[in-house]
Structures are given as C-alpha cells and as structure tokens.
Design a protein around this motif. Structure first.
Motif, PDB file in Angstrom:
ATOM      1  N   CYS A  57      37.482  43.603  36.444  1.00 52.81           N
ATOM      2  CA  CYS A  57      36.967  42.916  37.628  1.00 52.81           C
ATOM      3  C   CYS A  57      36.195  41.666  37.234  1.00 52.81           C
ATOM      4  CB  CYS A  57      36.058  43.858  38.408  1.00 52.81           C
ATOM      5  SG  CYS A  57      35.427  43.141  39.926  1.00 52.81           S
ATOM      6  N   ILE A  58      36.397  40.602  38.000  1.00 49.18           N
ATOM      7  CA  ILE A  58      35.672  39.365  37.754  1.00 49.18           C
ATOM      8  C   ILE A  58      34.722  39.040  38.907  1.00 49.18           C
ATOM      9  CG2 ILE A  58      37.398  38.388  36.205  1.00 49.18           C
ATOM     10  CD1 ILE A  58      38.504  36.822  38.601  1.00 49.18           C
TER      11      ILE A  58
ATOM     12  N   CYS B  84      35.173  38.298  41.979  1.00 48.80           N
ATOM     13  CA  CYS B  84      35.539  37.125  42.777  1.00 48.80           C
ATOM     14  C   CYS B  84      35.371  37.403  44.274  1.00 48.80           C
ATOM     15  CB  CYS B  84      36.972  36.714  42.488  1.00 48.80           C
ATOM     16  SG  CYS B  84      38.186  37.963  42.938  1.00 48.80           S
TER      17      CYS B  84
ATOM     18  N   ILE C 145      42.623  39.930  42.494  1.00 50.45           N
ATOM     19  CA  ILE C 145      43.013  38.966  41.474  1.00 50.45           C
ATOM     20  C   ILE C 145      43.135  39.635  40.108  1.00 50.45           C
ATOM     21  CG2 ILE C 145      42.215  36.866  40.299  1.00 50.45           C
ATOM     22  CD1 ILE C 145      42.823  36.532  43.291  1.00 50.45           C
ATOM     23  N   GLY C 146      42.244  40.558  39.860  1.00 50.56           N
ATOM     24  CA  GLY C 146      42.209  41.197  38.539  1.00 50.56           C
ATOM     25  C   GLY C 146      43.257  42.299  38.378  1.00 50.56           C
TER      26      GLY C 146
ATOM     27  N   SER D 109      37.437  38.538  46.298  1.00 49.03           N
ATOM     28  CA  SER D 109      38.659  38.350  47.098  1.00 49.03           C
ATOM     29  C   SER D 109      38.923  39.601  47.928  1.00 49.03           C
ATOM     30  CB  SER D 109      39.868  38.096  46.200  1.00 49.03           C
ATOM     31  OG  SER D 109      39.653  36.986  45.384  1.00 49.03           O
TER      32      SER D 109
ATOM     33  N   GLN E 222      33.221  48.190  42.024  1.00 53.91           N
ATOM     34  CA  GLN E 222      33.996  47.950  43.238  1.00 53.91           C
ATOM     35  C   GLN E 222      33.724  49.116  44.182  1.00 53.91           C
ATOM     36  OE1 GLN E 222      35.514  48.614  40.168  1.00 53.91           O
ATOM     37  NE2 GLN E 222      35.124  46.529  39.536  1.00 53.91           N
TER      38      GLN E 222
ATOM     39  N   ARG F  47      43.209  47.532  40.869  1.00 52.25           N
ATOM     40  CA  ARG F  47      43.140  48.621  41.833  1.00 52.25           C
ATOM     41  C   ARG F  47      44.498  49.267  42.039  1.00 52.25           C
ATOM     42  NH1 ARG F  47      38.953  47.691  46.386  1.00 52.25           N
ATOM     43  NH2 ARG F  47      37.467  46.339  45.371  1.00 52.25           N
TER      44      ARG F  47
ATOM     45  N   ALA G  64      44.881  42.197  47.490  1.00 53.03           N
ATOM     46  CA  ALA G  64      44.242  40.890  47.308  1.00 53.03           C
ATOM     47  C   ALA G  64      43.616  40.760  45.928  1.00 53.03           C
ATOM     48  CB  ALA G  64      43.161  40.674  48.371  1.00 53.03           C
TER      49      ALA G  64
HETATM   50  S1  SF4 Z   1      39.501  41.152  44.077  1.00 52.48           S
HETATM   51 FE1  SF4 Z   1      39.612  42.456  42.249  1.00 52.48          FE
HETATM   52  S2  SF4 Z   1      38.763  41.182  40.616  1.00 52.48           S
HETATM   53 FE2  SF4 Z   1      38.113  40.241  42.541  1.00 52.48          FE
HETATM   54  S3  SF4 Z   1      36.122  41.202  42.969  1.00 52.48           S
HETATM   55 FE3  SF4 Z   1      37.644  42.437  44.028  1.00 52.48          FE
HETATM   56  S4  SF4 Z   1      38.101  44.111  42.594  1.00 52.48           S
HETATM   57 FE4  SF4 Z   1      37.096  42.471  41.399  1.00 52.48          FE
END
Ligand code: SF4
Ligand code: SF4
Lengths: 450, 383, 303
Positions: B35-36, B38, B236-237, B40, B153, B240, B234
C-alpha cells in the motif's frame, strides 16, 4: 488522450455520455470560442477555420495530428484508439522495447547518447561550466536552504577542474551575501571551513535557523491534493468537512512540519498556528512592512504538525495549496468562522494568510542557461545546442528558503492544545495507553507447554 | 448469551446470539506491504456510496498510517486500553477476554462511543514514523526498532460475530446468510447509535441527514454480479482481493482466501483478540516490530512475515499474490505453470493470466505500416 | 430517588401485580374514580384523571388555559435497567402528567425539567423526548417491557427533533448541526432530483425516522417487547412541545377510537398508562431512558 514516456500504454478516455456539469468549457473550446469571436470582430475567417474541428464539435483531427507527429504513436488512428479504449483496452506505445527501458538502444546497441561525443560525458568543457566550477559533478550548498555559507562549492582538496570565476572576478566582494548575489556565487570551501560558517541571516538574527523546504506533495500534481473538498479533507492532519475549528480555511489546511525537538525548543505544540518569515530583503515581498495593507495577505501563517521524520532544523510544507489572496483574507475578517473563500470569485485558499511561497523564491542557475550546451531536442531525436524548453532552460520553481518561526495561536480554538495532543495520541505527549500501544504491550504471549 | 466457536481464538466464546455461519463468507485480503496510501480506494468508495449530504465525514473505506493514524481518533488505542491485558497461550488459544465477555453490567459489548470531533482529521498521522529523526534517519536493523510506519487498509470486517449486531436493541443489523455481508436495515434503524459504541473497529457511522446508521455494504450489488468491490478494483497497489472464505471446517485449499488464511496462514485478522472473528485479513508488514504486530494481528505474525519474505521462491503463493488486482471479476481457483498465474471462475474458465515476471519484448528499429491506405514509416526509439 | 432504578425483577413483579389485581381491579379503579369525584386527589401517586371537556381539546397547545382544569399527577421516573442497554443514572425524577378528553380524543400534558434543549440528531447528539404507553386491550397492565409477544402495547412518542422538523420546515440536518460545513458538489447539484435523493437511503426507503417533512411531532407505534417498536401505517396522534424556563411542556393527543390499534379509550374507562422521558443532553436514546411504572389513567364519564 494520455501517454507518458515511461508508461508503455497509450490511452484515450472514451467520450463521456454525461453532459458537462454546470456551464463549463474545456480549454480548447475556450480558445476556439475566443478565436471565433475575434474572427468576426476583425473579419478574418482563417481564425475561425483554424479551429474548425472544435467549432464543429469534433476535436479528433487535432488528436490525430499529435499521434501522427509523435515518434511512439505514429501509425495509430485516433478512432481505433478510441474504440479500443471504450472496451477498456489501451494500445501500446511504439517504443523499441516493452516495457520501455530508458537508454536501451544506447546500452544494448550502438546508438549514440545525445552528447557531442555520443558517449556518456561526465566532464563539461564548455566555458560556462568551467566558470561555474561545475565541469565535474560537485556539491554546492543550496542558495538559501542551508545552515552554512550559501551556494559554496564543497571541495576538501584543490582540483584543477574546480577553478571557478570568483565573485571578485565579477566585481562583487566575496562578503556580499544579499539574496540576489547568493544565487550565483562561486566560492570553494573545505568542509572544515563550511562547517564553521553560518547562513548570513543567522549572523544577523539567530532566530533564523531553519531550512524551509516546499516539495511537491506525493499524491498531487499541482493543486490536485486540495482541489476538492474530500481530497483536501484527506490532505494532512487537519481535515474536517464540518470545520469544527472555525479558524480553518477550508476542509483541510496548510501546515508546516517540524521535528518534535525543534517544536519543543520553539515552544510550539502540534496543531498550533505559527508565523513563518524568510529573508526580509525580498520576502514576503520587497519592501514589506507590517503596517502595509496587504502584509497579512502575504505573510504566511500555518498550522504545525510535529513530524518525527523531520531532521533537526528542517521545516517542510507541501507545495500544492492555494495561497491566500486579499479576497480570502478579507472574507475571513468579514465572516469570522467562515471559510477562506472569496465571495466574489469562489476562490478558496488553504492558508489563512500567505502561502508556502511567502517563504521561498526562484533562483536562476547559469549552467541551465548556456548557449553552448549540446542537448537533445524536445521533440524527436535531433541534437542541438543552447536553450530548449524543458530540456536546457532554467527551472524557476521556488522551493526553498531559510526562515524563522514564531508562534501565532494555540492549537485549540478556545486556547490550549490541539485535541489529539490533549488526548495523548501525539508523539509530543503520549498517554500511558499510547505508550503501551506503541510498544505493543497490551498483548502478551505465554509459551505453550510441550 | 450463547457459546459460539471462534476459530481465530482457538476456543469457544460468549456471544448474544447462536452461531449461524453464512453459506460462504465475504472476505477481503490486504497485502499491507504494497500500500502507498494514495487513498484511491477511499475516494472510489466515497464517490460511489457516501457522496450524500450528511455523509461528508463518512469513509467506509479508509487508509490510516500506523501507528499514529486513526479514523476515528484513537479507535484502537481506546478499545485496547478498555480491554486491558490481552493474553495468548502460545500461538493457538486466546486466554484473555473478548469485548463480549468483558461487557459491563447492563451492556452487551464493552465499547466506547467516539466523540463527534473524533471523526474529524481522518488522515491524522499520515506517514508519521515512530521514534525521531533528530539524530539520524539511518536505520540499520530489521524489523525496524527505531523508526517505522505502515499503512492499514480499513473497511468493515463483516465479522462472523459482529459487535454491531450484538449491540443493536432493534435487531436492525443483520448478516446476510448468502455471503455474510453485514448490513444495517435502513428501514428498521432508529438511530440509537449503539452500534457506534459497540463496534471496536468503528465501522458503523451515523448519517447526519437521515439520522440512522450506515456502514460498508461490501459493494454487494457488485458482488451479486460476480465483481470485486470498488476499493479493490481502484487499488493502485493491487494489494486487495475480494473473495469468499469457507467455514473453518470446510477449508478448500484450491480457493485463494482459504489458502491464504487457513492453509498458509499468511493473512491474519485485525485485532482477533476482540472476539468478533473479523473477515478482513492482512498480510502483515515485514519491517515492523513483532510485538506491535502481534498486538494487532495476533500471534501468527512471525510466521506470516517469514513466508512473505520467501514468496519469491514460492510460485504458488507468488502467483496468487500476482493475481490480486488483475481483474475486476471474482475468481475462484488459480494455478501457476510456465511462469504464468491463471485464475479461473466457478466453471473452470480462465478469467485472467498474469506472468510472474514481466517479459521484455524488443521491436525492430525501423517501422513501416499503413494507415487508412497510406504508408507510414518511422523509427522506434526508447530514448 | 436520584439513583432509583427499575430492574427486570421489578418489572416482572409490577406486571404480575397488575395482572393479579385485575379481578379486583375493575372495582378498585371505580373506587378511585369515585374518590376523585369526592375529594381533591393528592398530587403524587394519584391516578391521572382526564377531565371531560365539551368541545375541542388543546391538542397542540401546551399553554392553553384549558389545562388549568386538569389535576396534575406527579409520576416518578427512574433509569431503565430492565433490558440491555441500561441507563446508568437517573437524572430526571419527576414527570407531571395531566389529561383531558372530549369523547373523541384524549390529550395529555407532560412536563419535566430539562434546561438543555436537544432537538437535532447527530453523532452522539440525541434528542429530548417523552412517550406514553397504553395497553391495546383493556384489562391488567402488561409487564413493563413495552409489551410482549402477543400482547402489544400502543405508544405515543413526542420527539424534540420532530418538533423542530415541523417548526423549521425540515431544516434539521447537517447545515444546522454544523453551520460551517463545506459542500463542494452535492448529488443534487448535478443529478436529477430523483437520483440525487437516493443518497438518502433511509429516507427513500421510507424510514419514518429519516424524514424531515412531517405533520406531527408525535409518532404512534405498537410494540411487543423491547426493540420491537413498529411504526403504524396510519399515524393519528398529534401534539406540540415547547421548552420554557428549563422545562418541557408537551401535549400528546390521540383519537379515542384507536381504530386498528386497540380498544377505544371510552369515557368512563380506566387504563394503565406508563411513561418514558429521554434527556438528549445525557445521551438518552432508545432503551437508555427514564421510565415510570404503570399509572392509572381514568377517563371521566361524560357530564
Ligand atoms: S488504493 Fe490501494 S494502494 Fe492506494 S491507499 Fe488504497 S489500498 Fe493503498
Ligand atoms: S467491523 Fe464493526 S460494523 Fe463491521 S461487522 Fe464488525 S462489528 Fe459490525
């Protein structure tokens, strides 16, 4: 349509079936509309013809020109791209390799680098570079963001290629350290010398002792981190859509990050408001005086977040927030408790006063502005010399300053500390429960008997 | 009070209702290491479900930096403090009390009610490490004892033994028998907010316009079409996985969630000691002190971290992790062969294939094609 | 009395006592009614006698002179500790009740001390309220558990929030709770109204609590035990509440016929009646409330 030189995919966002919200226009429609109006005004039909596609409601010819004109997208028909993207499938950029590895043909094949010799060059023989003492990669102190003598070249030993034109060679005394002179100043110092030097502002007033950095926020290009209410709410620790602290400018708020040690020394707590002042010679503006009408529009006030990751003496504020304007400052005066929003324009500031740029300014670097530097062209693979936008040109981004800090207001709206500090959840004064939590002490494990 | 089996605690426990496991259990697996922050996922969720007036503060999905991030403020510190000492007997059996067992007289659950201000600053603590950079930011040891942080998360855990269900005097919260999703019946709820006090994860929220509680619905309209949730797709990383978990006595190692949770035990529940048998599972971060992780994910963290570190040499596991975030569809089984991981639907049809290692393709320098009947030539460059 | 609590045991006992007393009850109640006729009743512990009024009742007017004719009865309140969740502490000990009827409706005036007006619902923000509970069938008082399976009770609840909904024309949402709220773009800015409203799920689903446009501040429900409150499809109750000088004065009125709900409240009959009071500022809500034991409500025969 979007692509980038590092991403292997070429994308078009399919035309939305949803009508535009409110009375809005895209940039090219605004340009086309203005051109059409001018065409009528001065009776010049070519101004209208130039934008025919847009005015007819079909921008694809322009998009096609971009595709046909770019190396990695030639041969792609916009309509094909659009159809494919409607199905959720992007096209591939037509680079040498997938994924794209930068410098691949120079490393794997015999293509030259974009230098005079075609090789990687680590020595710059051009006179401008020699004059700057930067023919070899050297360390220069920053122009402003340093505790030591600004812009000094660090060299512990003499080296024939580090022989710059000195201030005196330009007719400037070495001791002249005003803000304009600081930006091009070729002096060479050993670490022993540099270590003992002080930033000229510290010499004048020891309260000036912080390097102020304003990097780009990691999740926002330009102002995207604060462009909508939700994103601003998630930006930083002071978000609240209900603005329960009536001082906050919007659903989120600008802040300066200080290490807990520095905060303590300054007598400021997490969540307090501070004033931050850089070199008074030119910031917040030249000739500023505290009884000017717009002084409190230009001088920056921010919240403090104590941040354990900040090294001693460094303050950081993200570079993505809308600045206070006369309208937003006036709005908060006229309607205490209201947002920092100009009622006439709708513009919203994320600062009550000033902005991160109240403490920074741009500097020009001569080695980014030569007429002799050999470099690649912006488009295509041509080689040329001298100025080329975004390739060899000064980047004027104001990012750094050297500042002093003064507490402005308490963190809690009615005085006292910011609520999370009171609750013992901040590093500044953790409660016993928080300490136990950080150490993982709520849980214990007994070893199972065999 | 009934006696129910909580496999995460390795024992039976007290719960106000008798156990009634759903046919299959909605689950989400999170790989915290990727996870970053972000957000999203947060925005994907909010723009889908909680855009309404009265929901401004509501984040059914949120990302918080641990250990200084909280939404709402202090949520886990508070419940851990309330519960006091929490003891595990070795790796298997929790001998401390759950929030049901520790409920005070007159209450069904040991809980606390967040103050309204606790819902402000939802991203407090973002990126904040422990320790201090006053002297140095160089961290030689692993896990990091001096400075560490990671992203957690958070969605509703769609618990097997939900505290929100236990506390609701109206029986307005229920667990869907078909997939275990926990929902607030919007026609029955009368806004007593008992669930807000009871849920230790603080994942029921009060709608300020409709005056009733709302919560994460697991994107059930998407699930019903065989699609993963908004926050999953959604992401990005690609960390999930929306899937289903079998009952603990019906574990099927061919199913991805069963494999990660029950077979490999690399994905662990969040604060299992609270006793809710939460159904979101986390692959713990590899760089964080074990003691803190044990407090958060239970005693299996060392094994899980070790396994994750070795995933690169473990194609079955690596392939499964690579399939995270590679398709919007919910898939049911997977295999790995010839360096490619493939996911299959219930009928065994391939849903998606992902290479374990991204291949490089080289194209010729010169290029010639035809566009709309016209010849187009050029050269390909990387730089 | 400040720490009084009514426990499950008390509730079962009171229920049982009332049931046992029914056989003699008819006579007992009649005797009480006669007693009221003949001498002025004591203020506390006396039955609540609804005087017969010829003409309209002050159904939405707690300040009406007509209430001067009614004898107030002081009803003791205590923290609910029968069913979880409990109310911990008793913070209002007295409810003054008086009643009037005119053959077609019954109105009660309920008064209690509360110097904090709580008429918005929010996060940990609860409203003031008062409720009257009546059996649906004549006879003994049911157990004090808001009815029981097969033994429904009829409840009339006035809520300060609902009163404000009416008084303000539905302005009781987030803009009132947090006047400085920022709404960037709300669904109704960009979506057709029908679609935008779907974001208010409970309201759209018809939850009566979720509405803000309403005509009465009094909700009429039946219940067959704690947690089983059911909103009646046809709402007939009316009322009005005002808070003056730190005291709520609330009228709750209901048609005597009780069509489809229970036996009519006929002149000359008497009924068990129970009460509950919620102090919003003390986080009273749902079962966390102050309750009173069954009282007797006597409807005077027509003159
Ligand atoms: S979209 Fe994925 S990478 Fe971005 S905050 Fe949520 S769990 Fe982390
Ligand atoms: S996480 Fe909370 S809201 Fe979600 S099911 Fe569990 S107890 Fe209920």
């Amino acid at each position: 349509m979007t692509a980038s030189c590092t991403n292997p995919f070429l994308l078009a966002f399919p035309t939305t079936p949803i009508e535009r919200i409110h009375d809005t226009r895209s940039d090219y429609e605004i340009l086309a509309g203005a051109a059409a109006a001018l065409a009528d005004e001065i009776d010049e039909p070519r101004m209208r013809a130039y934008w025919k596609g847009v005015l007819d409601g079909d921008p694809t010819p322009y998009l096609q020109r971009v595709l046909s004109g770019s190396n990695a997208t030639r041969g792609v028909l916009f309509d094909d791209l659009h159809e494919s993207c409607k199905d959720g499938v992007p096209l591939l950029m037509n680079a040498r390799t997938y994924p794209r590895h930068a410098g691949w043909e120079q490393r794997q094949e015999d293509k030259p680098w974009y230098t005079p010799t075609g090789r990687l060059e680590f020595y710059r023989p051009e006179p401008e570079w020699q004059a700057a003492g930067e023919s070899l990669p050297v360390w220069r102190e920053p122009v402003d963001a340093t505790f030591y003598e600004p812009n000094a070249i660090l060299a512990n030993r003499r080296h024939p290629s580090i022989n710059p034109r000195k201030p005196e060679d330009y007719g400037v005394p070495e001791s002249q350290l005003d803000v304009e002179t600081r930006q091009y100043r070729n002096v060479v110092r050993t670490w022993q010398e540099l270590k003992l030097s002080k930033h000229p502002l510290t010499e004048k007033d020891p309260a000036y002792r912080f390097v102020f950095q304003t990097p780009k926020y990691r999740w926002g290009a330009h102002s995207t981190a604060v462009d909508s209410d939700w994103i601003a709410m998630l930006f930083g620790p002071f978000g609240d859509p209900y603005r329960r602290d009536p001082r906050t400018p919007w659903t989120g708020e600008a802040y300066a990050e200080l290490g807990p040690g520095d905060a303590k020394e300054l007598g400021v707590s997490d969540g307090d408001y501070i004033w931050l002042d850089a070199d008074p010679e030119d910031r917040p503006y030249r000739g500023a005086s505290s009884d000017d009408e717009y002084y409190d529009v230009a001088r920056v006030m921010m919240r403090v977040r104590t941040y354990s990751g900040m090294p001693r003496g460094v303050i950081r504020t993200w570079f993505n927030m809308y600045a206070a304007t006369p309208g937003t400052v006036q709005a908060q005066k006229d309607d205490p408790g209201g947002p920092a929003q100009n009622p006439a324009t709708g513009y919203v500031a994320l600062f009550r006063h000033g902005s991160h740029q109240s403490g920074t300014r741009a500097y020009l670097r001569p080695t980014q502005m030569t007429d002799s530097m050999t470099r690649k062209a912006y488009f295509g693979q041509q080689i040329g010399t001298g100025f080329e936008a975004d390739v060899h040109s000064p980047s004027g981004a104001p990012k750094e300053g050297f500042v002093k800090v003064e507490k402005a207001e308490d963190g809690a709206p009615d005085g006292g500390k910011w609520r999370p500090v009171e609750l013992g959840l901040r590093p500044e004064a953790p409660s016993d429960a928080m300490k136990a939590y950080l150490a993982g002490e709520f849980v214990s494990r007994t070893r199972k008997e065999a | 009070m009934a006696k129910v089996r909580n496999w995460q605690l390795g024992r039976d426990m007290e719960y106000p209702y008798v156990a009634d496991r759903p046919a299959k259990q909605f689950t989400m697996i999170m790989d915290t290491n990727k996870c970053i922050a972000c957000q999203s996922c947060t925005i994907a969720c909010k723009s889908t479900w909680t855009w309404g007036k009265g929901q401004e503060f509501m984040l059914w999905n949120n990302i918080e930096t641990k250990p200084y991030g909280f939404y709402p403020t202090g949520w886990d510190v508070n419940v851990l403090e309330l519960l006091g000492e929490q003891e595990w007997d070795g790796d298997d059996v929790y001998t401390g009390q759950t929030v049901f067992e520790a409920a005070p007289a007159g209450e069904r659950v040991l809980g606390w009610a967040p103050a309204e201000e606790d819902w402000s600053h939802p991203n407090i603590g973002e990126d904040e490490p422990t320790g201090s950079a006053d002297e140095t930011t160089y961290i030689p040891d692993k896990p990091h004892s001096l400075m560490w942080m990671y992203y957690l998360q958070r969605i509703c855990n769609h618990c097997t033994y939900p505290a929100c269900v236990a506390a609701c005097p109206r029986e307005a919260i229920y667990k869907r028998p078909e997939d275990g999703i926990v929902l607030v019946d919007q026609t029955r709820c009368r806004g007593y907010q008992e669930c807000l006090t009871a849920c230790p994860y603080k994942k029921t929220m009060f709608n300020l316009e409709t005056r009733v509680s709302e919560k994460c619905i697991g994107c059930y309209p998407k699930l019903e079409q065989g699609l993963q949730t908004q926050c999953t797709t959604a992401c990005i990383g690609r960390l999930r996985l929306t899937n289903y978990l079998s009952a603990p006595d019906e574990v099927d190692p061919r199913k991805p969630a069963d494999f990660l949770v029950h077979v490999r035990m690399i994905a662990l529940p969040l604060y299992p000691q609270l006793g809710l048998e939460p159904n979101v599972y986390y692959i713990p971060p590899v760089h964080v002190p074990t003691k803190y992780l044990t407090q958060m994910f239970g005693p299996g963290v060392e094994r899980a971290v070790e396994m994750y570190r070795n995933a690169k040499d473990d194609p079955e596991l690596l392939g499964l992790l690579m399939l995270f975030g590679s398709t919007e569809r919910i898939w049911h089984t997977w295999d790995v062969s010839d360096g490619v991981a493939r996911a299959y639907d219930e009928d065994g049809e391939e849903v998606v294939a992902v290479p374990l290692r991204e291949p490089t393709f080289t194209r010729p320098f010169e290029f010639a094609t035809e566009v709309a009947g016209e010849p187009v030539t050029g050269f390909r460059h990387n730089t | 009395m400040a720490q009084a609590k009514i426990t499950r045991k008390d509730a079962l006992l009171y229920g049982g006592a009332a049931a046992g007393g029914f056989v003699v009850g008819g006579a007992a109640v009649t005797a009480v009614a006669v007693a009221v006729e003949n001498e002025k009743a004591p203020v506390a512990g006396a039955p609540i006698v609804a005087r017969y009024v010829d003409g309209d009742l002050p159904e939405t007017d707690p300040g009406s002179d007509a209430w001067g004719d009614a004898q107030p009865t002081l009803v003791a309140l205590a923290a609910q500790q029968i069913a979880q969740p409990f109310l911990e502490e008793t913070l209002v000990t007295e409810l003054d009740v008086r009643a009037l009827h005119n053959g077609s409706s019954v109105a009660l005036l309920l008064e209690w001390d509360d110097d904090s007006v709580d008429d918005l619902d929010g996060i940990r923000r609860y409203h003031d309220a008062v409720a009257v509970q009546l059996p649906t069938a004549p006879g003994a008082a049911p157990v004090l558990t808001m009815g029981a399976p097969g033994i429904p009770v009829h409840i009339l609840q006035w809520r300060a929030t609902w009163q404000r909904d009416i008084d303000s024309g539905g302005k009781t949402g987030v803009d009132q709770i947090y006047p400085e709220v920022i709404h960037d773009v709300m669904p109704d800015d960009v979506l057709p109204p029908r679609t935008a409203q779907l974001y208010w799920v409970a309201r759209e689903a018809g939850n009566p609590l979720a509405q803000v446009r309403r005509t009465t501040p009094v909700e009429e429900v039946v219940a067959e035990g704690f947690g089983s409150v059911t909103h009646l499809p046809k709402q007939t109750a009316s009322g009005h509440g005002v808070n003056e000088d730190g005291r709520w004065r609330v009228v709750v009125a209901v048609p005597s016929a009780r069509t489809g709900v229970g036996a009519p409240l006929e002149p000359g009959s008497s009924w068990p009646a129970a009460f509950a009071v919620w102090l919003g500022s003390e986080e009273n809500r749902g079962g966390r409330k102050h309750i009173a034991n069954w009282q007797t409500l006597v409807l005077e025969a027509k003159a």
